[in-house]
Motif scaffolding. Structure first.
Motif, PDB file in Angstrom:
ATOM      1  N   LYS A 276      -8.830  88.074  10.591  1.00 12.61           N
ATOM      2  CA  LYS A 276     -10.333  89.574  10.567  1.00 12.61           C
ATOM      3  C   LYS A 276      -9.381  91.335  10.643  1.00 12.61           C
ATOM      4  O   LYS A 276      -9.015  91.656  11.187  1.00 12.61           O
ATOM      5  CB  LYS A 276     -11.729  88.996  11.194  1.00 12.61           C
TER       6      LYS A 276
ATOM      7  N   LYS B 127     -17.080  88.931  14.830  1.00 16.71           N
ATOM      8  CA  LYS B 127     -16.731  90.078  13.803  1.00 16.71           C
ATOM      9  C   LYS B 127     -15.529  90.906  13.868  1.00 16.71           C
ATOM     10  O   LYS B 127     -14.554  91.309  13.286  1.00 16.71           O
ATOM     11  CB  LYS B 127     -18.216  90.865  14.422  1.00 16.71           C
TER      12      LYS B 127
ATOM     13  N   PRO C  58     -11.308  90.337  15.407  1.00 19.55           N
ATOM     14  CA  PRO C  58     -10.547  89.832  15.709  1.00 19.55           C
ATOM     15  C   PRO C  58      -9.873  89.299  17.273  1.00 19.55           C
ATOM     16  O   PRO C  58     -10.437  90.612  18.061  1.00 19.55           O
ATOM     17  CB  PRO C  58      -9.016  90.347  15.206  1.00 19.55           C
TER      18      PRO C  58
ATOM     19  N   PHE D 254     -11.396  83.077   7.344  1.00 13.70           N
ATOM     20  CA  PHE D 254     -10.442  84.378   8.474  1.00 13.70           C
ATOM     21  C   PHE D 254      -9.468  82.759   9.360  1.00 13.70           C
ATOM     22  O   PHE D 254      -9.114  83.107  10.068  1.00 13.70           O
ATOM     23  CB  PHE D 254     -11.266  85.399   9.226  1.00 13.70           C
TER      24      PHE D 254
ATOM     25  N   GLU E 136     -16.779  83.980   4.472  1.00 14.52           N
ATOM     26  CA  GLU E 136     -15.715  84.696   4.546  1.00 14.52           C
ATOM     27  C   GLU E 136     -15.109  83.650   6.224  1.00 14.52           C
ATOM     28  O   GLU E 136     -14.336  84.744   5.914  1.00 14.52           O
ATOM     29  CB  GLU E 136     -16.390  85.885   5.413  1.00 14.52           C
ATOM     30  N   MET E 137     -16.004  83.603   6.803  1.00 14.75           N
ATOM     31  CA  MET E 137     -15.642  82.998   8.132  1.00 14.75           C
ATOM     32  C   MET E 137     -14.023  81.437   7.473  1.00 14.75           C
ATOM     33  O   MET E 137     -13.382  81.356   8.267  1.00 14.75           O
ATOM     34  CB  MET E 137     -16.622  82.591   9.072  1.00 14.75           C
TER      35      MET E 137
ATOM     36  N   TYR F 103     -20.764  88.625   8.583  1.00 12.29           N
ATOM     37  CA  TYR F 103     -19.332  87.692   7.692  1.00 12.29           C
ATOM     38  C   TYR F 103     -20.355  86.349   7.779  1.00 12.29           C
ATOM     39  O   TYR F 103     -21.046  85.638   7.893  1.00 12.29           O
ATOM     40  CB  TYR F 103     -18.636  86.710   9.074  1.00 12.29           C
TER      41      TYR F 103
END
Length: 477
Positions: A3, A131, A133, A214, A210-211, A206
């Motif tokens: 992320k 959201k 890292p 990651f 997108e998740m 996200y």
């Protein structure tokens, strides 16, 4: 795929809604027991009247955590629909609360308020993990704590500000909440919905795809349904959650004792201004019930009795305003704690376990000092400053340690399940635990704060149970 790291203002905006959440919690924590006393509740019954709050959390948070993990709205995303729903319901409850006409009505609205706040709160915890890292998560939770500190201090000072600065009266007829408190709750409702809207409108979440990128894998786990998933999570919770749960148990028992009993304990022990009992001044019938005139106005024994009651009630209301104001100091010191930790963790590694241990010890000391300062309200600044260090750590370190050891696809559910270690100690305290332990030490109400101090010290040393290196160690981004 990692992320991307977020800038300070991105993290600030995504956390800003916590200002409103904390306005709700701070008004509840600093003023709710005062409302109960005003409506005629006995001091020893006050914790039980609060039981609706932790019960709401026990039921609502795992459900909201599960639902927010499974939700995706093309405009509002995963967590933001719950922010908005909780804010609307909380604001309504805040507007109605100070107009309660009976203890049962205030207790019922407390249930609605706390359930509504919970709808907003746990998705906020999960949003930080969604959201950010791992390298920024402690930083993110600390910024949340910074905003919470601002909200705690401002909201706790609102009733005193309304009386001293805006000259809104803090006196009222027996059984009626003063206008200064009513206006404070109206302001709280406006701030709650307004701050939540800042986060909803400024933060993009996200998407599920997108998740998955990651995470490096798709979430193929079979959905067993909400009830089975929640119960299964309770049964298979990771070891780190269980160990943190012990720390949380002692911590939240202590703070529940403060929220429910600090006002009667401190107005009596520090200010020598307990809430006067109207039965001691009014005319009573043969059954001991208060007598009223044709307009339902209380009949006092004589004019001097009326003046004595009003004088003592004024002292109590002034003392309650000051207790609420000084309680707000723990919000300021938690904000200072968060600010220092934000700058430090942006450059240096920290040992989360030892930071939490030391902070809880300081908070325990703050509670214990209260017994030794009767008649000296100024010393409460020191007490609540120390308590604020503990509060700032409670709102950041356990969540940072937990989020480092939990899959992001289950973050909302895990944060909701983790809440059981917050609400169970509060339920035990509300059912008589804190009053029982207090009376073992002595009859004086101040010993509720002594119990809070002892429990925070137990929470501090419980941190030594945590041995997971990934949870303990934090490296700067």
């Amino acid at each position: 795929m990692q992320k991307p790291q977020l800038k300070f203002w991105d993290i600030w905006n995504m956390s800003f809604g916590f200002l409103g959440i904390q306005f709700g919690f701070a008004l509840q924590g600093s003023t709710m027991s005062r409302i109960f006393e005003t409506l005629g509740a006995e001091k020893d019954n006050i914790p039980l009247l609060w039981i609706a709050a932790p019960l709401a959390g026990l039921i609502v948070q795992p459900i909201i955590g599960y639902l927010s993990d499974k939700t995706w709205h093309k405009s509002l995303g995963r967590r933001r629909p719950f922010f908005l729903l909780g804010a609307i319901l909380s604001s309504i409850a805040l507007l109605l609360m100070p107009y309660s006409s009976a203890v049962w009505m205030a207790a019922g609205l407390l249930l609605v308020l706390d359930a509504s706040i919970n709808i907003s709160m746990e998705p906020f915890r999960a949003l930080v993990a969604d959201k950010l890292p791992d390298s920024q998560r402690s930083y993110g939770f600390v910024i949340q704590t910074l905003i919470i500190g601002i909200g705690t201090w401002v909201a706790s000072n609102l009733p005193k500000f309304m009386n001293n600065v805006l000259d809104i009266s803090n006196e009222a007829a027996p059984g009626v909440v003063p206008d200064s408190v009513k206006v404070a709750f109206i302001v709280g409702a406006v701030v709650f919905i307004g701050s939540i809207l800042v986060t909803v409108l400024s933060t993009k979440e996200y998407s599920p795809s997108e998740m998955e990128k990651f995470e490096g894998k798709a979430n193929t786990e079979e959905d067993k349904g909400m009830a089975k998933t929640i119960l299964g999570t309770y049964a298979l919770m990771p070891k780190i959650m269980k160990k943190l749960g012990i720390v949380q148990f002692f911590s939240w028992f202590a703070f529940f004792a403060m929220w429910t009993l600090a006002n009667p304990a401190l107005t009596s022990h520090i200010y020598n201004a307990p809430k006067p009992q109207i039965e001691d001044f009014a005319q009573l019938d043969d059954n001991g019930d208060i007598q009223y005139d044709a307009d339902r106005v209380i009949l006092f024994e004589d004019e001097q009795s009326r003046l004595d009651y009003e004088t003592q009630d004024k002292r109590y209301n002034d003392a309650s305003d000051d207790v609420g104001s000084k309680m707000g100091i723990y919000g300021l010191s938690s904000m200072l704690f968060a600010l220092l930790l934000t700058f430090y963790t942006s450059r240096f590694a920290i040992n989360r376990r030892m930071v939490h241990l030391g902070s809880l010890l300081l908070g325990g000391l703050g509670f214990l000092i209260m017994f030794f300062i009767p008649g000296d309200p100024e010393m409460l600044y020191l007490c609540f400053t120390l308590i604020g260090f503990a509060w700032g750590s409670i709102l950041s370190m356990p969540y940072a340690m937990l989020s480092s050891s939990v899959e992001s696809s289950k973050m909302g559910l895990m944060m909701g399940v983790f809440n059981m270690f917050i609400v169970i100690p509060q339920i035990i305290a509300a059912l008589g635990g804190v009053v029982f332990l207090q009376k073992i030490i002595g009859e004086e109400s101040i010993h509720a704060m002594t119990i809070a101090g002892i429990f925070l010290i137990l929470a501090a040393f419980s941190n030594l149970l945590i041995t997971d290196r990934k949870a303990i160690k934090y490296e700067p981004a």
